[in-house]
Write an enzyme that holds these catalytic residues in place. Sequence first.
Site, PDB file in Angstrom:
ATOM      1  N   ASP A  84      14.885  -5.705 -22.475  1.00 49.19           N
ATOM      2  CA  ASP A  84      13.880  -6.459 -21.730  1.00 49.19           C
ATOM      3  C   ASP A  84      13.065  -7.371 -22.646  1.00 49.19           C
ATOM      4  O   ASP A  84      12.563  -8.414 -22.210  1.00 49.19           O
ATOM      5  CB  ASP A  84      12.934  -5.503 -21.002  1.00 49.19           C
ATOM      6  CG  ASP A  84      13.560  -4.927 -19.747  1.00 49.19           C
ATOM      7  OD1 ASP A  84      14.780  -4.716 -19.758  1.00 49.19           O
ATOM      8  OD2 ASP A  84      12.840  -4.697 -18.766  1.00 49.19           O
ATOM      9  N   CYS A 125      15.394   2.447 -23.080  1.00 47.14           N
ATOM     10  CA  CYS A 125      14.731   1.182 -22.784  1.00 47.14           C
ATOM     11  C   CYS A 125      14.399   1.177 -21.296  1.00 47.14           C
ATOM     12  O   CYS A 125      14.835   2.056 -20.548  1.00 47.14           O
ATOM     13  CB  CYS A 125      15.623   0.013 -23.179  1.00 47.14           C
ATOM     14  SG  CYS A 125      14.797  -1.603 -23.209  1.00 47.14           S
ATOM     15  N   ASP A 126      13.666   0.178 -20.857  1.00 45.22           N
ATOM     16  CA  ASP A 126      13.016   0.199 -19.545  1.00 45.22           C
ATOM     17  C   ASP A 126      13.890   0.679 -18.391  1.00 45.22           C
ATOM     18  O   ASP A 126      13.473   1.478 -17.563  1.00 45.22           O
ATOM     19  CB  ASP A 126      12.507  -1.197 -19.201  1.00 45.22           C
ATOM     20  CG  ASP A 126      11.396  -1.651 -20.133  1.00 45.22           C
ATOM     21  OD1 ASP A 126      11.211  -1.016 -21.173  1.00 45.22           O
ATOM     22  OD2 ASP A 126      10.733  -2.637 -19.818  1.00 45.22           O
ATOM     23  N   LYS A 127      15.101   0.160 -18.282  1.00 46.16           N
ATOM     24  CA  LYS A 127      15.909   0.411 -17.088  1.00 46.16           C
ATOM     25  C   LYS A 127      16.898   1.560 -17.245  1.00 46.16           C
ATOM     26  O   LYS A 127      17.574   1.934 -16.284  1.00 46.16           O
ATOM     27  CB  LYS A 127      16.670  -0.864 -16.679  1.00 46.16           C
ATOM     28  CG  LYS A 127      15.778  -2.096 -16.525  1.00 46.16           C
ATOM     29  CD  LYS A 127      14.619  -1.836 -15.581  1.00 46.16           C
ATOM     30  CE  LYS A 127      13.677  -3.024 -15.496  1.00 46.16           C
ATOM     31  NZ  LYS A 127      12.926  -3.308 -16.742  1.00 46.16           N
ATOM     32  N   CYS A 197       9.333   0.793 -26.613  1.00 42.48           N
ATOM     33  CA  CYS A 197       7.964   0.269 -26.733  1.00 42.48           C
ATOM     34  C   CYS A 197       6.962   1.405 -26.612  1.00 42.48           C
ATOM     35  O   CYS A 197       7.020   2.205 -25.670  1.00 42.48           O
ATOM     36  CB  CYS A 197       7.702  -0.782 -25.660  1.00 42.48           C
ATOM     37  SG  CYS A 197       8.724  -2.264 -25.850  1.00 42.48           S
ATOM     38  N   GLU A 447      11.239 -10.536 -15.470  1.00 41.64           N
ATOM     39  CA  GLU A 447       9.831 -10.343 -15.794  1.00 41.64           C
ATOM     40  C   GLU A 447       9.189 -11.658 -16.220  1.00 41.64           C
ATOM     41  O   GLU A 447       9.815 -12.483 -16.882  1.00 41.64           O
ATOM     42  CB  GLU A 447       9.685  -9.312 -16.918  1.00 41.64           C
ATOM     43  CG  GLU A 447      10.094  -7.918 -16.506  1.00 41.64           C
ATOM     44  CD  GLU A 447       9.979  -6.911 -17.618  1.00 41.64           C
ATOM     45  OE1 GLU A 447      10.030  -5.709 -17.321  1.00 41.64           O
ATOM     46  OE2 GLU A 447       9.845  -7.313 -18.788  1.00 41.64           O
ATOM     47  N   SER A 473       6.240  -7.549 -17.042  1.00 43.37           N
ATOM     48  CA  SER A 473       6.471  -6.450 -17.965  1.00 43.37           C
ATOM     49  C   SER A 473       5.342  -5.442 -17.885  1.00 43.37           C
ATOM     50  O   SER A 473       4.204  -5.783 -17.541  1.00 43.37           O
ATOM     51  CB  SER A 473       6.572  -7.004 -19.387  1.00 43.37           C
ATOM     52  OG  SER A 473       6.509  -5.968 -20.338  1.00 43.37           O
TER      53      SER A 473
END
Length: 558
Positions: A84, A125-127, A197, A447, A473
């Site tokens: 991302d 990671c995010d997804k 992150c 995003e 984000s």
Amino acid sequence: MTEQPLNWNSNNLTHGWQRGVTAFFWGLGFKPEDFDKPQIGIGTPLLDGNICNVHAHELAQLIAQGCKDAGLIGFPFGVSPVSDNITQGNIGGAASLCSRNIMANGAEMICTSHCYDALIGLHHCDKNGPAFAMALARTNYPGLIVNGGSIMPGCHKGHSTSILDVYDAAAKEKQGTMSYEESEQIIRTACPGAGGCGIAASFNTWGIALEAMGLSLPDTSSMPAIETGKREECLRVGKAVRRLLEMNLRPRDIITKASLTNAMTAICAIGGSTNGVLHILAVAREAGVDFTLRDVQAIGRRTPVLCNFAPRGRGTMVDLHRLGGTTMLLRHIMKTGLLDGSCITVTGKTLAENLADAPEVPFPNELIAPIAAPFKEFADIQVCFGNIAPDGVVFKVSSLDEPKFRGKAICFHDSKGVSDAAAEGRIRPGHIVVIRGCGPVALGMPEMHVASAALAVPELYGKVALLSDTRVSGVSGGAVGVHCSPEAAVGGPIAAVQDGDDIEFDLLAGTIHVHADLDSRPRTIPAVSHPFGYLADFAATVTQAHQGCVPRWVADRK
């Protein structure tokens, strides 16, 4: 314990009618006794070009070893993640949400076609984590999700830095309030190695939500990526999965309205990412649970903000780890009475049992507030409905002193346009920046963090708002309203908004209104032309944001 064999699914291959397939197992080095062992798929988001995922293969091999130690056979397999951050603001950002659905499909495909007995998914990671949660809910195969761990903070002039500082520095340099040299120093040092992150952005929002929902083992979300404890944790996962098989405890036993409410409550209490809302709605659809934006709205109104993670503050997951971990935090939130401790989890115990021995929050500290003195009495995340968003819009507002705002629309079609306009001084206090034509059907719902970062400079922060049919984000702060549904590309009212329109929203009343007759205006919907095949496939099947952007067949399933 169940009478069902632990190899309930894989025995269809290892002892099935098509005996010839066993040649491949012999070729893998199977011994006769291995044909009776449960086979476990280990979903691994392989992307060595992303620091969030760079250690995924290593952790998958440790999990496989832990499976072997528990009398199971673990098979790591790859899925298709997207960074991302690296794709942020570029055309590749359109792949972010698409990758979630593609990874869910990939995990479902591998585990069902190879008759695995359970699924372990790695969240880096995010997804990644949302994709594996969707696959678990869809297949109802026993399994859980392991967190890959957060990155350590960077350092600039003696102060900790994170990905948030990277985007802020880039925006300040573009607008002339920071030198190029200093912004470059921050960019080069803020992300020092492996891990997701470290703030309450989308990655950690979902990590904490998974523990509150019961799909992850305790404290997996707060253990940093580089810690020895993360490797030790991975070696213990096989034993936990074996217990799930012995109990025949399935994801749909765990994913209930109460557990989804727990997850959403945790997201609200930590000041988490709006992306978490989208993913919870998706998991609910996959599991067949009646959980909607109306439920999210009610949770946001009653849940106080108890954490000062960045982007609302400065805290990181490393800070949480050092204080006592996610179980400590969830036990603290449970004291509000807003978490249902009776929900069963992947430990085979209830949430309350998982948290019973967690330490108390040590006060005073800068990250977690006492129950009696929250950072805010109601959540930063709120849901509104109105003539511009009949199916809802999800707000995250940490910059406004009051839960109400009224301003004039200034309209854009991408984040670069917003960034350029802010740098040129065309966006002023009192504006509501509208970005449309970037929703799930139009562009995969990328995003717009570059846009929100441009609005986070001192002269605009808390004095403007952003409204869009796409996403931001979890790094984004300020006042943002996203996931506006229906989107412009399918004729949603946001397509009819014009520059200068008067827009107001009231977060606690749950309303948003454009003071114009939007129905009387013509809506010229530009023809959608997708530059990539994956994007065209996604757009052809995706539902709108208020349904979690799941495939239509999932939303329509009885």
